[in-house]
Design an enzyme around this catalytic site. Structure first.
Site, short mmCIF file in Angstrom:
data_model
loop_
_atom_site.label_atom_id
_atom_site.label_comp_id
_atom_site.label_asym_id
_atom_site.label_seq_id
_atom_site.Cartn_x
_atom_site.Cartn_y
_atom_site.Cartn_z
N CYS A 64 0.87 -1.17 0.00
CA CYS A 64 0.00 0.00 0.00
C CYS A 64 0.91 1.23 0.00
O CYS A 64 2.05 1.17 -0.43
CB CYS A 64 -0.96 -0.02 1.19
SG CYS A 64 -0.13 0.11 2.79
N TYR A 65 0.42 2.36 0.49
CA TYR A 65 1.22 3.59 0.51
C TYR A 65 2.36 3.53 1.52
O TYR A 65 3.51 3.77 1.20
CB TYR A 65 0.34 4.80 0.84
CG TYR A 65 -0.64 5.13 -0.24
CD1 TYR A 65 -0.27 5.89 -1.35
CD2 TYR A 65 -1.95 4.69 -0.16
CE1 TYR A 65 -1.18 6.19 -2.34
CE2 TYR A 65 -2.87 5.00 -1.15
CZ TYR A 65 -2.48 5.75 -2.23
OH TYR A 65 -3.39 6.04 -3.22
#
Length: 109
Positions: A64-65
Site C-alpha cells: 500500500c502507501y
C-alpha cells in the site's frame, strides 16, 4: 490458520526474486504513477477474480502507501485461504526510496 507476516523491502525483494506475487492495493492513479515492477493492481472490483485465480500457497506480498492498509488486506487474504502472505513495511514509499530502479509506470490493466 496462518497469519500474515510483516517484511522489509529487502525481504520483499528476495521473495520477488523467488517468484512471489506482488499485489498493490493503492488507488489506480497512484499505481499508474509508479509501482513495483511486476505488481498486480487490486481493488474492491478485482479482488474476487484475483482470489479465484490465485495459487493460495504462492508467496504473496501486499503493498500500500506506507504499510498500514496492506496489513488489513494481508489479513483478509489469509482469511480467504492464502497460506503465505506478507505486508510490506513502509509500503511503496519505502520501497521507492530503497529500490528506485525497480519501479514501473502505467495504469492497471
Amino acid at each position: 490458520m496462518s497469519e500474515f507476516k510483516r517484511i522489509s523491502p529487502e525481504q520483499a525483494q528476495a521473495l520477488r526474486e523467488q517468484g512471489a506475487v506482488v499485489v498493490d492495493i493503492r488507488d489506480p492513479q497512484a499505481f499508474g504513477g509508479g509501482h513495483i515492477q511486476g505488481a498486480q493492481h487490486l481493488d474492491n472490483h478485482s479482488v474476487a477474480d484475483f482470489i479465484r485465480q490465485a495459487d493460495l500457497d504462492a508467496p504473496t506480498v501486499v503493498v500500500c502507501y506506507h504499510g498500514n492498509s496492506s496489513q488489513s488486506a494481508a489479513a483478509y487474504l489469509v482469511g480467504q485461504g492464502f497460506s503465505d502472505v506478507y505486508s510490506l513495511d513502509g509500503g511503496f514509499e519505502l520501497w521507492h526510496s530503497t529500490y528506485p530502479d525497480a519501479i514501473a509506470q502505467g495504469q492497471p490493466e
